[in-house]
Design a protein around this motif. Structure first.
Motif, PDB file in Angstrom:
ATOM      1  N   SER A   1     -30.218  83.334  23.317  1.00 18.53           N
ATOM      2  CA  SER A   1     -31.075  82.754  21.954  1.00 18.53           C
ATOM      3  C   SER A   1     -31.649  83.956  21.317  1.00 18.53           C
ATOM      4  N   ASP A   2     -31.791  85.082  21.602  1.00 20.96           N
ATOM      5  CA  ASP A   2     -32.233  86.122  20.972  1.00 20.96           C
ATOM      6  C   ASP A   2     -31.381  87.411  20.542  1.00 20.96           C
ATOM      7  N   SER A   3     -30.012  86.694  20.438  1.00 22.94           N
ATOM      8  CA  SER A   3     -28.953  87.725  20.356  1.00 22.94           C
ATOM      9  C   SER A   3     -28.831  87.964  18.620  1.00 22.94           C
ATOM     10  N   PHE A   4     -29.412  87.443  17.625  1.00 27.42           N
ATOM     11  CA  PHE A   4     -29.329  87.823  16.360  1.00 27.42           C
ATOM     12  C   PHE A   4     -30.323  87.949  15.799  1.00 27.42           C
ATOM     13  N   ILE A   5     -30.400  88.692  14.481  1.00 24.96           N
ATOM     14  CA  ILE A   5     -31.384  89.095  13.709  1.00 24.96           C
ATOM     15  C   ILE A   5     -30.793  88.782  12.340  1.00 24.96           C
ATOM     16  N   GLU A   6     -31.466  88.129  11.583  1.00 25.39           N
ATOM     17  CA  GLU A   6     -31.254  87.706  10.211  1.00 25.39           C
ATOM     18  C   GLU A   6     -31.816  88.692   9.273  1.00 25.39           C
ATOM     19  N   ARG A   7     -30.841  89.292   8.463  1.00 25.01           N
ATOM     20  CA  ARG A   7     -31.268  90.189   7.335  1.00 25.01           C
ATOM     21  C   ARG A   7     -30.103  90.328   6.416  1.00 25.01           C
ATOM     22  N   PRO A   8     -30.641  91.075   5.353  1.00 25.25           N
ATOM     23  CA  PRO A   8     -29.605  91.101   4.314  1.00 25.25           C
ATOM     24  C   PRO A   8     -28.402  91.922   4.644  1.00 25.25           C
ATOM     25  N   SER A   9     -27.290  92.082   4.138  1.00 17.81           N
ATOM     26  CA  SER A   9     -26.184  92.816   4.433  1.00 17.81           C
ATOM     27  C   SER A   9     -26.371  94.153   4.058  1.00 17.81           C
ATOM     28  N   PRO A  10     -26.453  95.339   4.981  1.00 19.82           N
ATOM     29  CA  PRO A  10     -26.343  96.725   4.529  1.00 19.82           C
ATOM     30  C   PRO A  10     -25.480  96.996   3.451  1.00 19.82           C
TER      31      PRO A  10
END
Length: 381
Positions: free
Chosen positions: A30-39
């Motif tokens: 469940s905590d395997s992803f992080i939402e952030r803008p593409s670098p």
């Protein structure tokens, strides 16, 4: 899933990643992803000097192709000939293919006569294409992929020379769109300003006439890459908070579309550049635009009464730039060179004392240029 099983976390850009990929990772942990803008997006959107130099050169080549195309169209329609939208689009591609380093169109050309110009993403078919002739109002939105850069330009032309004139409403709409285009082009803004802030500059002249358009004013453009590139934009979508940064390239394309009659859109590509301002509030940096596109804006469609003196000056300056940059590349193309010369001549607003009849009466009555009797002016001196 294999990455998650290795105990690693995955960064997702929610603006571009499918929900399926996100859910697949989430199923594993469940905590395997992080939402952030593409670098990747911002470095790609802010062009380096080599990319900007290539884009400038691509637009010079494109300006030559467009001058040859519109000169060809102008000559045929003045002779009373009719050209189908489909054939015109094919010939436009041929003129671009003559330019060095041309690979392919950057997108399928939009060549819409009359009511088809009001279809924003219109594409002509061979069997149903409308004819372009004297009196036609034609919208052409097209671009090219060159080895050095990407182009995207929209122009509207009314064919037939002085013998065929646009309607007052067509001229009003065209001029209001042009005023909005100029307002965006001339804008100066503090750094970290998102593109949606500039959108109302383009729409105000239309809003003042009770008119509008239902698409964004500008999109990002890649350097020899995608003709539509993010993350920046100029549009009423205020949820896009991406700031316009130095080195970015945006389109400037306000428009208006009268269903079943005609469409207007005027599009140039622009580079975001530093602006020199008299003051720097809080030591802040300010930005402006540099024009990339060099193709005449038809003055036959302009209602000069709606323009300010500064807007007239902008048009004349732009056309002088077009002539200086494109004409040296047309020395072996006399038809296109003559067309370019005719379509980059300066314009001026009409003045009350420009009436030929009254000027003639004044001269006969012995008045100077200020309307004063010559005798009175002489004695006063």
């Amino acid at each position: 899933k294999s990455v998650v099983r290795e105990g690693k976390r995955i960064a997702f850009d929610p603006a571009t990643t499918s929900i399926g990929l996100k859910n697949a990772a989430k199923e594993e942990k469940s905590d395997s992803f992080i939402e952030r803008p593409s670098p990747i997006d911002m470095p790609k959107a802010t062009k380096n000097e080599a990319e900007l130099a290539g884009m400038r050169e691509a637009h010079l080549r494109d300006g030559v192709a467009l001058a040859k195309f519109f000169a060809w169209m102008d000559a045929l329609t003045k002779k009373g000939e009719t050209v189908s939208e489909y054939v015109a689009g094919a010939e436009l591609a041929n003129f671009r293919a003559e330019q060095s380093g041309f690979f392919e169109p950057s997108f399928p050309s939009i060549v819409g006569e009359g009511p088809n110009g009001a279809v924003i993403h219109y594409r002509a078919a061979k069997d149903t294409a409308r004819g372009i002739k004297a009196g036609s109002m034609l919208l052409v939105d097209s671009g090219g992929q060159y080895e050095c850069g990407t182009t995207d330009c929209t122009r509207v032309y009314h064919f037939g020379g002085d013998a065929a004139q646009p309607t007052p409403f067509q001229k009003e709409v065209y001029t209001r769109v042009l005023k909005g285009h100029i307002a965006v082009d001339q804008s100066v803004w503090p750094e970290n300003t998102p593109g949606h802030v500039l959108d109302a500059y383009a729409r105000r002249p239309l809003w003042e006439g009770g008119l509008n358009y239902l698409h964004g004013t500008g999109h990002g453009v890649g350097a020899a890459l995608n003709v539509h590139e993010g993350p920046q934009s100029i549009s009423p979508r205020f949820t896009n908070q991406t700031p316009l940064k130095e080195g970015m390239i945006c389109s400037n394309e306000p428009g208006y579309y009268e269903d079943g009659q005609f469409g207007v859109r005027i599009e140039n590509l622009l580079i975001v550049q530093p602006a020199e301002t008299k003051h720097q509030f809080n030591d802040g940096k300010y930005l402006k635009f540099e024009r990339l596109t060099h193709t005449p804006i038809q003055t036959k469609l302009i209602d000069l009464d709606l323009l300010s003196e500064s807007e007239v000056a902008w048009i004349n300056t732009y056309h002088q730039e077009v002539w200086e940059k494109i004409s040296p590349r047309l020395t072996d193309e006399p038809v296109a060179l003559d067309w370019l010369f005719d379509h980059t001549q300066p314009i001026e607003k009409p003045r009350p004392d420009d009436d030929d009849a009254s000027a003639g009466v004044g001269a006969a009555a012995g008045e100077d240029v200020n309307g004063k009797p010559i005798e009175a002016a002489t004695s006063a001196a």
